[in-house]
Design a protein around this motif. Structure first.
Motif, PDB file in Angstrom:
ATOM      1  N   TYR A 263       0.826  -1.203   0.000  1.00  0.00           N
ATOM      2  CA  TYR A 263       0.000   0.000   0.000  1.00  0.00           C
ATOM      3  C   TYR A 263       0.864   1.260   0.000  1.00  0.00           C
ATOM      4  N   ASP A 264       1.991   1.221   0.725  1.00  0.00           N
ATOM      5  CA  ASP A 264       2.902   2.376   0.729  1.00  0.00           C
ATOM      6  C   ASP A 264       3.418   2.652  -0.678  1.00  0.00           C
ATOM      7  N   ARG A 265       3.828   1.573  -1.384  1.00  0.00           N
ATOM      8  CA  ARG A 265       4.363   1.750  -2.736  1.00  0.00           C
ATOM      9  C   ARG A 265       3.265   2.212  -3.689  1.00  0.00           C
ATOM     10  N   MET A 266       2.066   1.669  -3.548  1.00  0.00           N
ATOM     11  CA  MET A 266       0.950   2.154  -4.370  1.00  0.00           C
ATOM     12  C   MET A 266       0.734   3.644  -4.165  1.00  0.00           C
ATOM     13  N   ALA A 267       0.751   4.079  -2.898  1.00  0.00           N
ATOM     14  CA  ALA A 267       0.534   5.492  -2.597  1.00  0.00           C
ATOM     15  C   ALA A 267       1.613   6.359  -3.242  1.00  0.00           C
ATOM     16  N   GLU A 268       2.865   5.878  -3.236  1.00  0.00           N
ATOM     17  CA  GLU A 268       3.949   6.625  -3.889  1.00  0.00           C
ATOM     18  C   GLU A 268       3.677   6.770  -5.388  1.00  0.00           C
ATOM     19  N   LEU A 269       3.296   5.685  -6.023  1.00  0.00           N
ATOM     20  CA  LEU A 269       3.010   5.737  -7.460  1.00  0.00           C
ATOM     21  C   LEU A 269       1.831   6.655  -7.761  1.00  0.00           C
ATOM     22  N   ALA A 290      -9.074   0.594  -0.753  1.00  0.00           N
ATOM     23  CA  ALA A 290      -9.484   1.994  -0.738  1.00  0.00           C
ATOM     24  C   ALA A 290      -9.273   2.600   0.649  1.00  0.00           C
ATOM     25  N   HIS A 291      -9.602   1.848   1.700  1.00  0.00           N
ATOM     26  CA  HIS A 291      -9.413   2.331   3.071  1.00  0.00           C
ATOM     27  C   HIS A 291      -7.929   2.532   3.367  1.00  0.00           C
ATOM     28  N   ALA A 292      -7.077   1.572   2.972  1.00  0.00           N
ATOM     29  CA  ALA A 292      -5.642   1.671   3.231  1.00  0.00           C
ATOM     30  C   ALA A 292      -5.021   2.859   2.489  1.00  0.00           C
ATOM     31  N   LEU A 293      -5.438   3.091   1.261  1.00  0.00           N
ATOM     32  CA  LEU A 293      -4.883   4.210   0.498  1.00  0.00           C
ATOM     33  C   LEU A 293      -5.388   5.547   1.022  1.00  0.00           C
ATOM     34  N   THR A 294      -6.622   5.575   1.506  1.00  0.00           N
ATOM     35  CA  THR A 294      -7.140   6.811   2.096  1.00  0.00           C
ATOM     36  C   THR A 294      -6.322   7.212   3.322  1.00  0.00           C
ATOM     37  N   ARG A 296      -3.269   6.828   3.687  1.00  0.00           N
ATOM     38  CA  ARG A 296      -1.974   7.327   3.239  1.00  0.00           C
ATOM     39  C   ARG A 296      -2.072   8.597   2.411  1.00  0.00           C
ATOM     40  N   LEU A 297      -3.181   8.779   1.704  1.00  0.00           N
ATOM     41  CA  LEU A 297      -3.303   9.911   0.778  1.00  0.00           C
ATOM     42  C   LEU A 297      -4.257  10.994   1.263  1.00  0.00           C
ATOM     43  N   GLY A 298      -5.086  10.686   2.259  1.00  0.00           N
ATOM     44  CA  GLY A 298      -6.001  11.685   2.778  1.00  0.00           C
ATOM     45  C   GLY A 298      -7.435  11.447   2.331  1.00  0.00           C
ATOM     46  N   ASP A 299      -8.374  12.056   3.051  1.00  0.00           N
ATOM     47  CA  ASP A 299      -9.792  11.909   2.752  1.00  0.00           C
ATOM     48  C   ASP A 299     -10.130  12.480   1.375  1.00  0.00           C
ATOM     49  N   ARG A 300     -11.098  11.844   0.722  1.00  0.00           N
ATOM     50  CA  ARG A 300     -11.665  12.280  -0.552  1.00  0.00           C
ATOM     51  C   ARG A 300     -10.653  12.245  -1.700  1.00  0.00           C
ATOM     52  N   GLN A 301      -9.518  11.576  -1.493  1.00  0.00           N
ATOM     53  CA  GLN A 301      -8.556  11.388  -2.573  1.00  0.00           C
ATOM     54  C   GLN A 301      -8.723  10.037  -3.260  1.00  0.00           C
ATOM     55  N   VAL A 302      -9.390   9.105  -2.571  1.00  0.00           N
ATOM     56  CA  VAL A 302      -9.541   7.732  -3.066  1.00  0.00           C
ATOM     57  C   VAL A 302     -10.954   7.262  -2.746  1.00  0.00           C
ATOM     58  N   THR A 303     -11.544   6.492  -3.637  1.00  0.00           N
ATOM     59  CA  THR A 303     -12.804   5.815  -3.323  1.00  0.00           C
ATOM     60  C   THR A 303     -12.854   4.493  -4.077  1.00  0.00           C
ATOM     61  N   SER A 304     -13.889   3.721  -3.802  1.00  0.00           N
ATOM     62  CA  SER A 304     -14.027   2.402  -4.429  1.00  0.00           C
ATOM     63  C   SER A 304     -15.126   2.420  -5.481  1.00  0.00           C
ATOM     64  N   HIS A 305     -15.103   1.385  -6.345  1.00  0.00           N
ATOM     65  CA  HIS A 305     -16.087   1.263  -7.431  1.00  0.00           C
ATOM     66  C   HIS A 305     -16.291  -0.225  -7.684  1.00  0.00           C
ATOM     67  N   HIS A 306     -17.503  -0.720  -7.393  1.00  0.00           N
ATOM     68  CA  HIS A 306     -17.795  -2.137  -7.660  1.00  0.00           C
ATOM     69  C   HIS A 306     -19.298  -2.324  -7.798  1.00  0.00           C
ATOM     70  N   GLY A 307     -19.698  -3.535  -8.169  1.00  0.00           N
ATOM     71  CA  GLY A 307     -21.085  -3.800  -8.520  1.00  0.00           C
ATOM     72  C   GLY A 307     -22.065  -3.734  -7.380  1.00  0.00           C
ATOM     73  N   SER A 308     -21.590  -3.742  -6.122  1.00  0.00           N
ATOM     74  CA  SER A 308     -22.517  -3.672  -4.996  1.00  0.00           C
ATOM     75  C   SER A 308     -22.779  -2.248  -4.529  1.00  0.00           C
ATOM     76  N   LEU A 309     -22.179  -1.272  -5.197  1.00  0.00           N
ATOM     77  CA  LEU A 309     -22.513   0.123  -4.931  1.00  0.00           C
ATOM     78  C   LEU A 309     -23.693   0.530  -5.806  1.00  0.00           C
ATOM     79  N   SER A 310     -24.477   1.470  -5.341  1.00  0.00           N
ATOM     80  CA  SER A 310     -25.623   1.931  -6.114  1.00  0.00           C
ATOM     81  C   SER A 310     -25.153   2.655  -7.375  1.00  0.00           C
ATOM     82  N   ARG A 311     -26.062   2.786  -8.317  1.00  0.00           N
ATOM     83  CA  ARG A 311     -25.738   3.480  -9.566  1.00  0.00           C
ATOM     84  C   ARG A 311     -25.244   4.891  -9.293  1.00  0.00           C
ATOM     85  N   GLU A 312     -25.885   5.593  -8.376  1.00  0.00           N
ATOM     86  CA  GLU A 312     -25.500   6.972  -8.080  1.00  0.00           C
ATOM     87  C   GLU A 312     -24.087   7.036  -7.511  1.00  0.00           C
ATOM     88  N   GLN A 313     -23.757   6.081  -6.633  1.00  0.00           N
ATOM     89  CA  GLN A 313     -22.415   6.053  -6.050  1.00  0.00           C
ATOM     90  C   GLN A 313     -21.363   5.780  -7.131  1.00  0.00           C
TER      91      GLN A 313
END
Length: 614
Positions: A263-269, A290-294, A296-313
């Motif tokens: 996760y540290d290396r991902m955040a660097e990239l 997404a939680h681990a990167l948040t 390291r990078l701060g709030d509202r810089q990262v979020t998730s995207h998958h089929g169990s989220l609503s269309r609006e999300q």
């Protein structure tokens, strides 16, 4: 080969050609060949790398036909073009990307003093609100964007059949994603139902960056004994690929310390690039990363995207990334296909994809332009995963691709479609059989097998409470089939080939906003006050009512991660063969040149760092 030596844009309506020349430097090779074939009304299958303009190649020819028809006769409120994609999110994305050419062409027609030609496009999926569906019935769009399951429902309803009766062109995008599954067999039958409904030739256009063997995909697209123009520009592109390893040695399982270093290396990239897509293989892992990167990078810089989220999300996440408001988006397969999320600089993949085509598709989300260079980094999680990741990159370099084979006459799909077909109109048994075997997956369906399915649907099956499941009336003398009472309702409510998942809706209080869904077992095991994460946001459980889990904002409290069952991908045969070849090459090198020679075998590719070779 289609003759495309002359400037194909000269054959387009002036308004369409002018818009394209203003928007693009010129057509790509696959666009030139595609337009030459589509303009002749021929079935066309386009295989070209990501970013080659395949979707626009299909749509611009259809828009040109609409512009010409509207200028001469006026454009009636009738659906002419059907676009089918395997993902609801992709359907919405294509609709958004149609706005630019439609607005541009409509404006130029108006400026030229032509008759008003307002070409309209609409989306019809499971996410579409009822009010919009009703509006489509009253005023059908000229271009209808939908999914295989929604097409099936439209073909089964009276209003949907009225809308589809005027379709002349069907575009099947990302066709590789359905060919080898029961969804593909389901779609193939729906296309034959559509051809039967309109009563005249239906031009079919297939699109995908990863197709093998392309000849079989073409037969799937067109049905039995239909010619198809193959536009094969290959799938290979130059790619900047690499493997990233934690400082700690990889073991049989991923340790907490090694995961933290990943996760540290991902955040660097991510910090060294403008926008990054991080792909994972499960929804649970999407939330965890997404939680681990948040952190390291701060709030509202990262979020998730998958089929169990609503269309609006999901749409909000895509929009934030496209506008540069997100540094990274952590996604599952929900974003691996041709969804436009703006300019992506880097793709990170955590763990092997298990499939060569999936890896090519995912890395192709970066550099999504003709001259751009896709950039991808693989993060193995275990020692075995490292070997598989090395094999994956080797196979990609060699141009290997997973072989697709159409699902062979699944009788459960056949029974479902037969009930839907007969509930829409009465059929002669022989005519119904002829319609079914035109679909490529059912080309080998024998008459005896067909008769057995008819018998089951007409007579039902025995249960402890008597006979059940009789949906059709069979006229044995006249050899005709008609629907029993309730057959259409059953066909519509039980349609599709996507397995049902026992999931509970997550609803935010107050306001009753739907956030997404969690697995049934996770919802039942939750108690009031529990905090969990969905969409990279913490929610506190208020209570469980029926199939609804009511939650409130937890204000950033430390969450648990929900789980969903049945997600982990398998490994394709071709990738397994590549992995076996890698093991054999390393074993041979060890026998003949020892450890230094085996290590040098891997270091030939700059994607493999010395630590990975060691």
């Amino acid at each position: 080969m289609v003759d495309c030596s002359e400037d194909v844009l000269d054959g387009f309506h002036p308004a369409v050609a002018e818009w394209f020349r203003d928007a693009y430097a010129g057509p790509t090779d696959c666009q030139r060949e595609a337009w030459a074939a589509i303009k002749q009304g021929r079935h066309t299958l386009i295989a070209a790398p990501t970013g080659s303009g395949k979707t626009l190649a299909a749509f611009l020819a259809a828009i040109d036909d609409l512009a010409r028809e509207g200028e001469v006769f006026g454009l009636p409120d009738e659906t002419r073009v059907l676009y089918v994609s395997p993902l609801k999110a992709l359907s919405n994305d294509v609709h958004r990307n149609l706005e630019a050419p439609l607005d541009g062409v409509n404006r130029r027609l108006f400026e030229a003093g032509s008759l008003p030609v307002a070409i309209r496009a609409s989306v019809r999926t499971g996410d579409t609100p009822a009010v919009i569906r009703a509006a489509m019935v009253r005023q059908p769009p000229h271009i209808l964007v939908t999914t295989p399951e929604s097409l099936y429902i439209l073909l089964t309803s009276d209003s949907g059949r009225r809308m589809l009766r005027t379709v002349r062109t069907a575009i099947i995008d990302e066709i590789h994603a359905v060919v080898a599954t029961k969804r593909g067999a389901h779609l193939a039958l729906s296309l034959e139902r559509l051809r039967q409904l309109i009563g005249q030739p239906l031009t079919r256009i297939g699109l995908s960056a990863t197709q093998k063997p392309i000849e079989e995909i073409a037969r799937f697209l067109t049905g039995a004994n239909e010619e198809c123009v193959l536009i094969d520009r290959g799938h290979r592109r130059a790619m900047d690929l690499g493997i990233e390893l934690p400082q700690l040695p990889l073991e049989a399982v991923l340790s907490h310390e090694a995961a933290s270093q990943i996760y540290d290396r991902m955040a660097e990239l991510i910090q060294s690039h403008r926008t990054t897509l991080v792909f994972v293989n499960t929804r649970r892992l999407a939330e965890r990363v997404a939680h681990a990167l948040t952190e390291r990078l701060g709030d509202r810089q990262v979020t998730s995207h998958h089929g169990s989220l609503s269309r609006e999300q999901r749409l909000a996440a895509e929009d934030r990334l496209k506008k540069g408001k997100l540094r990274a988006l952590v996604a599952t397969a929900s974003l691996e296909l041709g969804i436009d999320v703006g300019d992506i600089d880097l793709v990170c993949q955590l763990g092997s994809t298990g499939s060569i085509a999936t890896f090519v598709q995912r890395v192709g989300r970066s550099g999504h332009a003709i001259a751009a260079l896709p950039k991808g980094r693989l993060f193995p999680t275990t020692r075995d995963d490292l070997l598989e990741c090395i094999a994956l990159i080797r196979a990609t370099r060699q141009g290997d691709l997973d072989r697709l084979s159409a699902s062979s006459k699944p009788l459960d799909v056949l029974a479902q479609q037969m009930v839907a077909m007969v509930s829409a109109e009465d059929w002669c048994e022989e005519q119904l059989y002829r319609c079914i075997i035109r679909a490529y997956p059912f080309r080998d369906l024998s008459r005896a097998e067909y008769d057995e399915v008819v018998r089951m649907l007409a007579e039902g099956y025995a249960t402890q409470r008597g006979m059940r499941g009789a949906y059709l009336h069979r006229d044995g003398i006249n050899k005709r089939l008609r629907a029993r009472r309730g057959a259409r309702l059953t066909a519509v409510t039980c349609g599709g080939a996507i397995p049902d998942n026992a999931e509970y809706r997550v609803v935010l209080e107050p306001g009753a906003e739907i956030l997404g869904a969690v697995d049934e077992h996770f919802a039942i095991d939750s108690v009031v006050g529990d905090v969990f994460q969905l969409g990279n946001t913490s929610w506190r459980v208020l209570g469980l009512e029926g199939v609804t889990l009511r939650v409130a904002d937890a204000g950033g409290q430390p969450p648990s991660i929900p789980f969903w069952f049945g997600e982990a991908p398998g490994r394709s045969h071709e990738l397994s063969a590549s992995l076996s070849e890698l093991r054999r090459d390393l074993a041979d090198a060890l026998d003949h040149t020892g450890l230094p020679g085996a290590r040098d075998t891997l270091l030939v590719d700059p994607a493999f760092p010395p630590a990975a070779a060691a």
